[in-house]
Design an enzyme around this catalytic site. Structure first.
Site, PDB file in Angstrom:
ATOM      1  N   GLY A  80      -4.413   4.657  -5.994  1.00  0.00           N
ATOM      2  CA  GLY A  80      -5.296   4.944  -5.159  1.00  0.00           C
ATOM      3  C   GLY A  80      -4.829   5.848  -3.609  1.00  0.00           C
ATOM      4  O   GLY A  80      -3.305   5.144  -3.827  1.00  0.00           O
ATOM      5  N   GLN A  84      -0.569   6.818   4.061  1.00  0.00           N
ATOM      6  CA  GLN A  84       0.684   7.008   3.420  1.00  0.00           C
ATOM      7  C   GLN A  84       1.403   8.343   3.245  1.00  0.00           C
ATOM      8  O   GLN A  84       2.307   7.972   3.207  1.00  0.00           O
ATOM      9  CB  GLN A  84       0.435   6.648   1.587  1.00  0.00           C
ATOM     10  CG  GLN A  84      -0.383   5.052   1.978  1.00  0.00           C
ATOM     11  CD  GLN A  84      -0.740   4.445   0.061  1.00  0.00           C
ATOM     12  OE1 GLN A  84      -2.053   4.996   0.536  1.00  0.00           O
ATOM     13  NE2 GLN A  84       0.457   4.187  -0.263  1.00  0.00           N
ATOM     14  N   CYS A 116       2.612  -0.260  -4.893  1.00  0.00           N
ATOM     15  CA  CYS A 116       1.891   0.315  -3.340  1.00  0.00           C
ATOM     16  C   CYS A 116       2.425   1.593  -3.856  1.00  0.00           C
ATOM     17  O   CYS A 116       3.624   1.435  -3.943  1.00  0.00           O
ATOM     18  CB  CYS A 116       1.849  -0.604  -2.209  1.00  0.00           C
ATOM     19  SG  CYS A 116       1.144   0.742  -0.815  1.00  0.00           S
ATOM     20  N   LEU A 117       2.055   3.125  -4.108  1.00  0.00           N
ATOM     21  CA  LEU A 117       2.925   3.667  -3.295  1.00  0.00           C
ATOM     22  C   LEU A 117       3.806   3.928  -2.501  1.00  0.00           C
ATOM     23  O   LEU A 117       5.253   4.613  -2.775  1.00  0.00           O
ATOM     24  CB  LEU A 117       1.626   5.408  -4.129  1.00  0.00           C
ATOM     25  CG  LEU A 117       0.980   4.966  -5.086  1.00  0.00           C
ATOM     26  CD1 LEU A 117       0.429   6.846  -4.914  1.00  0.00           C
ATOM     27  CD2 LEU A 117       2.061   5.311  -6.211  1.00  0.00           C
ATOM     28  N   HIS A 127      -7.071  -2.907  -0.697  1.00  0.00           N
ATOM     29  CA  HIS A 127      -5.787  -2.415   0.139  1.00  0.00           C
ATOM     30  C   HIS A 127      -5.853  -0.992   0.998  1.00  0.00           C
ATOM     31  O   HIS A 127      -4.989  -0.507   1.516  1.00  0.00           O
ATOM     32  CB  HIS A 127      -4.920  -2.383  -1.764  1.00  0.00           C
ATOM     33  CG  HIS A 127      -3.637  -1.920  -1.749  1.00  0.00           C
ATOM     34  ND1 HIS A 127      -2.735  -2.497  -2.138  1.00  0.00           N
ATOM     35  CD2 HIS A 127      -3.195  -0.028  -1.180  1.00  0.00           C
ATOM     36  CE1 HIS A 127      -1.950  -1.854  -2.389  1.00  0.00           C
ATOM     37  NE2 HIS A 127      -1.891  -0.556  -1.301  1.00  0.00           N
ATOM     38  N   GLU A 128      -7.085  -0.123   0.186  1.00  0.00           N
ATOM     39  CA  GLU A 128      -6.611   1.104   0.868  1.00  0.00           C
ATOM     40  C   GLU A 128      -7.213   1.294   2.207  1.00  0.00           C
ATOM     41  O   GLU A 128      -6.659   1.812   3.512  1.00  0.00           O
ATOM     42  CB  GLU A 128      -7.169   2.407   0.463  1.00  0.00           C
ATOM     43  CG  GLU A 128      -6.534   2.737  -1.199  1.00  0.00           C
ATOM     44  CD  GLU A 128      -5.231   2.683  -1.246  1.00  0.00           C
ATOM     45  OE1 GLU A 128      -4.816   3.449  -0.855  1.00  0.00           O
ATOM     46  OE2 GLU A 128      -4.407   2.896  -2.511  1.00  0.00           O
ATOM     47  N   HIS A 131      -4.165  -0.036   4.682  1.00  0.00           N
ATOM     48  CA  HIS A 131      -3.344   0.780   4.735  1.00  0.00           C
ATOM     49  C   HIS A 131      -4.156   1.896   6.890  1.00  0.00           C
ATOM     50  O   HIS A 131      -3.298   1.909   7.278  1.00  0.00           O
ATOM     51  CB  HIS A 131      -3.027   1.829   4.084  1.00  0.00           C
ATOM     52  CG  HIS A 131      -2.055   1.487   3.250  1.00  0.00           C
ATOM     53  ND1 HIS A 131      -0.846   1.334   3.136  1.00  0.00           N
ATOM     54  CD2 HIS A 131      -2.382   1.356   1.285  1.00  0.00           C
ATOM     55  CE1 HIS A 131      -0.507   1.540   1.738  1.00  0.00           C
ATOM     56  NE2 HIS A 131      -1.364   1.309   0.934  1.00  0.00           N
TER      57      HIS A 131
HETATM   58 NI    NI Z   1      -0.745   1.143  -0.538  1.00  0.00          NI
END
Ligand code: NI
Length: 167
Positions: free
Chosen positions: A46, A51, A91-92, A133-134, A137
Site C-alpha cells: 500500500g 508518502q 511501512c515503506l 494504515h493508508e 497517512h
Molecule cells: Ni505506511
C-alpha cells in the site's frame, strides 16, 4: 511512468493532512500510475500520496499474492468499523521497522474510483488493516504514532542512524 521518492519517518511532511481531490484528471491518473509503480518496486502492499509528498487524498493498495489486484481509493472515508485485530505492521516510510498495531477487523470504506464514481467496499483482515494504515497517512499519522513513546524514540534514533549510513 516513474518511480517517486518516498518520504522517510520522521520527515515532518509525513504529518501533513492531505486535502480532498476535487477533480480527477490526467494528472491524477499519472500520479496513480506512478504511485502503483513505486509501491510494486519497493515492494509494498500500500502507498498513500502523502508518502510521495503529494498531499491529496489518494491511496493505492494491492494485497494479492501475485500483485494482480491494484485498488485505487480517492477521498476514502471509513464508515462502519467492527471488531479488532492485532497484526505486525511495517511501512515503506519506516524501512526495517515492524511492530504490532491494533486495528478494526472489518471496515466499510467509501471512495471515488479513477472514473470519479462513488464506490463502497467492505473489507476485512489484511485489506482492512491496509486501508486503515493508508487513511492514517492521509491524516498525517504513521503507524509508529500508535506505539509507545519509548518505542517511537528508539525508532527515530534508528532512522537517524540509517540516514547517516546512507548519506
Ligand atoms: Ni505506511
Amino acid at each position: 511512468m516513474a518511480l517517486l521518492p518516498i518520504l522517510r519517518f520522521p520527515d515532518p511532511r509525513l504529518k501533513k493532512v492531505a486535502t480532498l481531490v476535487t477533480r480527477i484528471d490526467e494528472g491524477t491518473r499519472k500520479l496513480v500510475a506512478d504511485m502503483a509503480e513505486t509501491m510494486y518496486e519497493a515492494p509494498g502492499i500500500g502507498l498513500a500520496a502523502t508518502q510521495v509528498d503529494v498531499h491529496q487524498r489518494i491511496v493505492v493498495i494491492d494485497v494479492s499474492e501475485d500483485k494482480s489486484d491494484l485498488q485505487v481509493f480517492i477521498n476514502p472515508t471509513l464508515g462502519q468499523c467492527e471488531g479488532s485485530q492485532v497484526g505486525e505492521e511495517g511501512c515503506l516510510s519506516v524501512p526495517g521497522i515492524y511492530d504490532k498495531v491494533e486495528r478494526s477487523e472489518r471496515v466499510t470504506v467509501s471512495y471515488l474510483d479513477l472514473d470519479g464514481k462513488q464506490q463502497k467496499l467492505e473489507a476485512e483482515g489484511l485489506l482492512a488493516v491496509c486501508i486503515q494504515h493508508e487513511i492514517d497517512h492521509l491524516n498525517g499519522t504513521v503507524f509508529v504514532d500508535h506505539l509507545s513513546l519509548l518505542k517511537q524514540t528508539r525508532i527515530k534514533n534508528k532512522m537517524a542512524k540509517q540516514a547517516r549510513v546512507t548519506a
